[in-house]
Scaffold this motif. Structure first.
Motif, PDB file in Angstrom:
ATOM      1  N   VAL A  76      26.171  20.680  66.715  1.00  0.00           N
ATOM      2  CA  VAL A  76      25.768  21.993  66.220  1.00  0.00           C
ATOM      3  C   VAL A  76      26.918  22.626  65.454  1.00  0.00           C
ATOM      4  O   VAL A  76      28.042  22.708  65.960  1.00  0.00           O
ATOM      5  CB  VAL A  76      25.358  22.918  67.392  1.00  0.00           C
ATOM      6  CG1 VAL A  76      24.967  24.302  66.877  1.00  0.00           C
ATOM      7  CG2 VAL A  76      24.201  22.294  68.167  1.00  0.00           C
ATOM      8  N   ASP A 100      22.993  29.977  73.097  1.00  0.00           N
ATOM      9  CA  ASP A 100      23.507  31.309  72.753  1.00  0.00           C
ATOM     10  C   ASP A 100      24.822  31.597  73.476  1.00  0.00           C
ATOM     11  O   ASP A 100      25.703  32.265  72.931  1.00  0.00           O
ATOM     12  CB  ASP A 100      22.488  32.396  73.124  1.00  0.00           C
ATOM     13  CG  ASP A 100      21.163  32.252  72.405  1.00  0.00           C
ATOM     14  OD1 ASP A 100      21.105  31.499  71.414  1.00  0.00           O
ATOM     15  OD2 ASP A 100      20.189  32.894  72.839  1.00  0.00           O
ATOM     16  N   SER A 206      20.867  33.260  65.261  1.00  0.00           N
ATOM     17  CA  SER A 206      19.710  32.556  64.706  1.00  0.00           C
ATOM     18  C   SER A 206      20.078  31.105  64.426  1.00  0.00           C
ATOM     19  O   SER A 206      21.262  30.764  64.265  1.00  0.00           O
ATOM     20  CB  SER A 206      19.216  33.236  63.425  1.00  0.00           C
ATOM     21  OG  SER A 206      20.243  33.315  62.458  1.00  0.00           O
ATOM     22  N   TYR A 207      19.082  30.259  64.363  1.00  0.00           N
ATOM     23  CA  TYR A 207      19.279  28.827  64.179  1.00  0.00           C
ATOM     24  C   TYR A 207      18.532  28.373  62.934  1.00  0.00           C
ATOM     25  O   TYR A 207      17.428  28.831  62.653  1.00  0.00           O
ATOM     26  CB  TYR A 207      18.765  28.063  65.405  1.00  0.00           C
ATOM     27  CG  TYR A 207      19.542  28.379  66.661  1.00  0.00           C
ATOM     28  CD1 TYR A 207      20.621  27.612  67.055  1.00  0.00           C
ATOM     29  CD2 TYR A 207      19.216  29.489  67.452  1.00  0.00           C
ATOM     30  CE1 TYR A 207      21.358  27.909  68.196  1.00  0.00           C
ATOM     31  CE2 TYR A 207      19.940  29.803  68.587  1.00  0.00           C
ATOM     32  CZ  TYR A 207      21.009  29.005  68.956  1.00  0.00           C
ATOM     33  OH  TYR A 207      21.736  29.323  70.086  1.00  0.00           O
ATOM     34  N   THR A 215      14.909  28.722  58.890  1.00  0.00           N
ATOM     35  CA  THR A 215      15.076  29.000  60.312  1.00  0.00           C
ATOM     36  C   THR A 215      14.278  27.998  61.131  1.00  0.00           C
ATOM     37  O   THR A 215      13.172  27.603  60.760  1.00  0.00           O
ATOM     38  CB  THR A 215      14.599  30.430  60.617  1.00  0.00           C
ATOM     39  OG1 THR A 215      15.332  31.346  59.811  1.00  0.00           O
ATOM     40  CG2 THR A 215      14.819  30.772  62.077  1.00  0.00           C
ATOM     41  N   ALA A 219      16.332  24.819  68.809  1.00  0.00           N
ATOM     42  CA  ALA A 219      17.207  25.132  69.947  1.00  0.00           C
ATOM     43  C   ALA A 219      16.540  26.039  70.971  1.00  0.00           C
ATOM     44  O   ALA A 219      17.126  26.297  72.026  1.00  0.00           O
ATOM     45  CB  ALA A 219      18.493  25.795  69.452  1.00  0.00           C
ATOM     46  N   LEU A 240      21.713  20.927  62.593  1.00  0.00           N
ATOM     47  CA  LEU A 240      21.414  22.199  63.245  1.00  0.00           C
ATOM     48  C   LEU A 240      22.612  23.142  63.110  1.00  0.00           C
ATOM     49  O   LEU A 240      23.749  22.764  63.401  1.00  0.00           O
ATOM     50  CB  LEU A 240      21.084  21.973  64.722  1.00  0.00           C
ATOM     51  CG  LEU A 240      20.705  23.220  65.541  1.00  0.00           C
ATOM     52  CD1 LEU A 240      19.444  23.871  64.989  1.00  0.00           C
ATOM     53  CD2 LEU A 240      20.502  22.840  67.013  1.00  0.00           C
ATOM     54  N   VAL A 242      23.981  27.188  63.976  1.00  0.00           N
ATOM     55  CA  VAL A 242      23.773  28.477  64.627  1.00  0.00           C
ATOM     56  C   VAL A 242      24.572  29.519  63.851  1.00  0.00           C
ATOM     57  O   VAL A 242      25.770  29.362  63.623  1.00  0.00           O
ATOM     58  CB  VAL A 242      24.175  28.458  66.124  1.00  0.00           C
ATOM     59  CG1 VAL A 242      25.590  27.941  66.336  1.00  0.00           C
ATOM     60  CG2 VAL A 242      24.031  29.849  66.725  1.00  0.00           C
TER      61      VAL A 242
END
Length: 308
Positions: A76, A100, A206-207, A215, A219, A240, A242
């Motif tokens: 990530v 998160d 946000s991912y 978006t 996740a 991915l 974040v």
């Protein structure tokens, strides 16, 4: 008080998760990522031993490095917009995933407000305790005023505190209002910032897919899904990212209404558009707000971010 009020739920279900057509990395890459995560968990053992004896600045650097390393092992990428204040603050963020926590710690090694069950998690519970987490027993609503007092004391001592005031995860992108936790940001934790005279910093998490910029809910950790299944989806994800957007601080006046403060923070978080955006967001344009005081400050709420 009913368990439903104390334990908020979201309306997200399997339909909110990405479909079978998403691109994934090879099985070999997933295994390598899993081994990397296990290695970072072993590093976490050393972190647990070191944290109690390290000065504050070094402790923050170690936690930040461990969180970023673990996110990297998962494959990530992390991007950050905006700056955190240099002094104590209550950091409040929307809640999409167990990731998160890593995202927040990688940006701001704050002391987390966590449910009591986290204390018993293998290694992660030890890490949370070593990092100074404040735990709340969600089966005992009457204990909440004591938890709020501990949060306020932590802020007064000069430590940043991070809270997910929605109280539960949700996909974060579904257009249906049924997906969002029905009562939004719960106000109780905001009382700690008012009592301690500390600013509140809203954070949007946000991912997205780095390949498409869109978006994604890859996740998201939803409903009855197991942690292992969610972890497997993250390990398999390709590109991915974040995004962590830090906004300007809200400065509550003495005796401010915690409900007003919670609504203000929630509005800031959800007004930030997820990427891709049609224009560049200037965080300096988000005003610093001094909320008016109320005639009498309401009592602490009934649960983690919950109030009647």
């Amino acid at each position: 008080m009913s368990a439903e009020l104390w334990r908020p739920t979201a309306g997200c279900g399997p339909d909110c998760l990405p479909g079978a057509g998403r691109t994934e990395v090879s099985l070999g890459r997933r295994v390598l990522r899993l081994l990397g995560v296990l290695g970072m968990l072993l590093v976490g053992v050393g972190v647990v031993v070191l944290l109690p004896v390290l000065p504050t600045a070094e402790r923050a650097a170690v936690v930040r490095g461990w969180a970023r390393g673990t996110a990297g092992a998962l494959g990530v990428r992390l991007t950050v917009r905006g700056r955190l204040p240099r002094r104590r603050a209550l950091l409040v963020a929307n809640h999409v995933s167990w990731l998160d926590v890593l995202a927040v710690l990688a940006v701001a090694p704050a002391r987390l407000l966590a449910k009591r069950e986290v204390r018993t998690w293998p290694l992660l519970g030890l890490l949370a305790r070593a990092a100074g987490a404040v735990f709340v027993d969600r089966s005992r609503p009457r204990d909440l005023p004591r938890t709020v007092a501990r949060l306020a004391a932590t802020l007064r001592a000069g430590h940043p505190v991070a809270v997910f005031p929605e109280g539960t995860t949700w996909c974060g992108v579904a257009p249906s209002a049924d997906c969002r936790p029905p009562r939004g940001f719960r106000p109780a934790a905001f009382q700690a910032a008012i009592d301690a005279g500390a600013p509140v910093v809203p954070i949007r998490i946000s991912y997205r897919s780095a390949a498409t910029g869109a978006t994604t809910t890859t996740a998201a950790f939803l409903g009855d899904e197991t942690l292992w299944r969610s972890l497997g989806r993250v390990l398999a994800a390709r590109d991915l990212v974040v995004d962590v957007a830090v906004t300007a601080a809200l400065h509550p006046a003495p005796g401010a209404d915690r409900r007003v403060l919670a609504r203000a923070a929630e509005s800031v978080v959800h007004l930030l558009p997820p990427r891709p955006v049609t224009r560049r967001l200037t965080l300096a344009a988000v005003p610093v707000v001094a909320l008016p005081g109320s005639a009498s400050a309401p009592a602490a709420g009934k649960g983690l971010g919950l109030a009647a």
